[in-house]
Design a protein around this motif. Structure first.
Motif, PDB file in Angstrom:
ATOM      1  N   MET A   1       0.847  -1.176   0.000  1.00  0.00           N
ATOM      2  CA  MET A   1       0.000   0.000   0.000  1.00  0.00           C
ATOM      3  C   MET A   1       0.890   1.237   0.000  1.00  0.00           C
ATOM      4  SD  MET A   1      -2.840   0.923   2.838  1.00  0.00           S
ATOM      5  CE  MET A   1      -3.850   2.319   2.669  1.00  0.00           C
ATOM      6  N   PRO A   2       0.608   2.195  -0.859  1.00  0.00           N
ATOM      7  CA  PRO A   2       1.441   3.387  -0.898  1.00  0.00           C
ATOM      8  C   PRO A   2       1.313   4.177   0.400  1.00  0.00           C
ATOM      9  CG  PRO A   2      -0.353   3.558  -2.466  1.00  0.00           C
ATOM     10  CD  PRO A   2      -0.428   2.219  -1.851  1.00  0.00           C
ATOM     11  N   SER A   3       2.370   4.821   0.772  1.00  0.00           N
ATOM     12  CA  SER A   3       2.407   5.613   1.992  1.00  0.00           C
ATOM     13  C   SER A   3       1.802   6.994   1.731  1.00  0.00           C
ATOM     14  CB  SER A   3       3.849   5.743   2.464  1.00  0.00           C
ATOM     15  OG  SER A   3       3.901   6.569   3.582  1.00  0.00           O
ATOM     16  N   LEU A   4       0.904   7.408   2.610  1.00  0.00           N
ATOM     17  CA  LEU A   4       0.318   8.743   2.493  1.00  0.00           C
ATOM     18  C   LEU A   4       1.016   9.676   3.473  1.00  0.00           C
ATOM     19  CD1 LEU A   4      -3.497   7.906   2.479  1.00  0.00           C
ATOM     20  CD2 LEU A   4      -2.132   8.633   0.555  1.00  0.00           C
ATOM     21  N   ARG A   5       1.175  10.899   3.075  1.00  0.00           N
ATOM     22  CA  ARG A   5       1.713  11.868   4.008  1.00  0.00           C
ATOM     23  C   ARG A   5       0.733  12.015   5.161  1.00  0.00           C
ATOM     24  NH1 ARG A   5       2.880  17.245   1.062  1.00  0.00           N
ATOM     25  NH2 ARG A   5       0.655  17.056   0.973  1.00  0.00           N
ATOM     26  N   GLU A   6       1.238  12.427   6.326  1.00  0.00           N
ATOM     27  CA  GLU A   6       0.401  12.499   7.520  1.00  0.00           C
ATOM     28  C   GLU A   6      -0.804  13.417   7.322  1.00  0.00           C
ATOM     29  OE1 GLU A   6       0.729  13.498  12.267  1.00  0.00           O
ATOM     30  OE2 GLU A   6       2.547  13.217  11.097  1.00  0.00           O
ATOM     31  N   ARG A   7      -0.617  14.563   6.701  1.00  0.00           N
ATOM     32  CA  ARG A   7      -1.730  15.488   6.499  1.00  0.00           C
ATOM     33  C   ARG A   7      -2.784  14.871   5.584  1.00  0.00           C
ATOM     34  NH1 ARG A   7      -0.740  21.160   3.717  1.00  0.00           N
ATOM     35  NH2 ARG A   7      -0.657  19.764   1.955  1.00  0.00           N
ATOM     36  N   CYS A   8      -2.338  14.212   4.507  1.00  0.00           N
ATOM     37  CA  CYS A   8      -3.280  13.554   3.594  1.00  0.00           C
ATOM     38  C   CYS A   8      -4.021  12.426   4.304  1.00  0.00           C
ATOM     39  CB  CYS A   8      -2.546  13.021   2.372  1.00  0.00           C
ATOM     40  SG  CYS A   8      -1.851  14.288   1.322  1.00  0.00           S
ATOM     41  N   TRP A   9      -3.280  11.647   5.116  1.00  0.00           N
ATOM     42  CA  TRP A   9      -3.895  10.545   5.836  1.00  0.00           C
ATOM     43  C   TRP A   9      -4.952  11.058   6.803  1.00  0.00           C
ATOM     44  CZ3 TRP A   9      -5.434   5.882   6.122  1.00  0.00           C
ATOM     45  CH2 TRP A   9      -5.829   5.352   7.325  1.00  0.00           C
ATOM     46  N   ASN A  10      -4.638  12.111   7.550  1.00  0.00           N
ATOM     47  CA  ASN A  10      -5.606  12.657   8.508  1.00  0.00           C
ATOM     48  C   ASN A  10      -6.837  13.193   7.800  1.00  0.00           C
ATOM     49  OD1 ASN A  10      -4.415  12.068  10.973  1.00  0.00           O
ATOM     50  ND2 ASN A  10      -3.065  13.842  10.855  1.00  0.00           N
ATOM     51  N   THR A  11      -6.659  13.835   6.665  1.00  0.00           N
ATOM     52  CA  THR A  11      -7.808  14.329   5.902  1.00  0.00           C
ATOM     53  C   THR A  11      -8.682  13.161   5.447  1.00  0.00           C
ATOM     54  OG1 THR A  11      -6.554  16.242   5.139  1.00  0.00           O
ATOM     55  CG2 THR A  11      -8.508  15.640   3.866  1.00  0.00           C
ATOM     56  N   TYR A  12      -8.057  12.135   4.897  1.00  0.00           N
ATOM     57  CA  TYR A  12      -8.795  10.950   4.451  1.00  0.00           C
ATOM     58  C   TYR A  12      -9.505  10.281   5.622  1.00  0.00           C
ATOM     59  CZ  TYR A  12      -9.623   6.096   3.251  1.00  0.00           C
ATOM     60  OH  TYR A  12     -10.206   4.871   3.099  1.00  0.00           O
ATOM     61  N   ALA A  13      -8.786  10.064   6.734  1.00  0.00           N
ATOM     62  CA  ALA A  13      -9.370   9.379   7.890  1.00  0.00           C
ATOM     63  C   ALA A  13     -10.509  10.185   8.494  1.00  0.00           C
ATOM     64  CB  ALA A  13      -8.292   9.105   8.937  1.00  0.00           C
TER      65      ALA A  13
END
Length: 80
Positions: A1-13
């Motif tokens: 699974m590709p790694s998401l930047r923390e800001r992108c991950w938090n937005t998605y989550a």
């Protein structure tokens, strides 16, 4: 699974949690020396005891601890 930047991950989550209704606070992390009973909270919508469970995307969802008749569950949570 590709790694998401923390800001992108938090937005998605956060967007996924909002869509799923997974907006519960995490369970408290009690002090191991504290013997005080931690009472489970009540659902503000329909009243039964609930427990916070972790989701697969680092958020928490409140789920009832017992099965309820459909008539006692608010329509928004019945999946209708």
């Amino acid at each position: 699974m590709p790694s998401l930047r923390e800001r992108c991950w938090n937005t998605y989550a956060n967007e996924t949690a909002e869509a799923d209704g997974a907006t519960a606070p995490p369970r408290p992390n009690p002090d191991p020396d504290d013997v005080t009973l931690i009472e489970p909270p009540h659902c503000p919508e329909c009243g039964p005891l609930v427990r916070a469970y972790p989701t697969g995307y680092d958020r928490w969802a409140s789920l009832a601890m017992v099965e309820l008749p459909a008539k006692d569950v608010p329509a928004a949570f019945r999946g209708e």
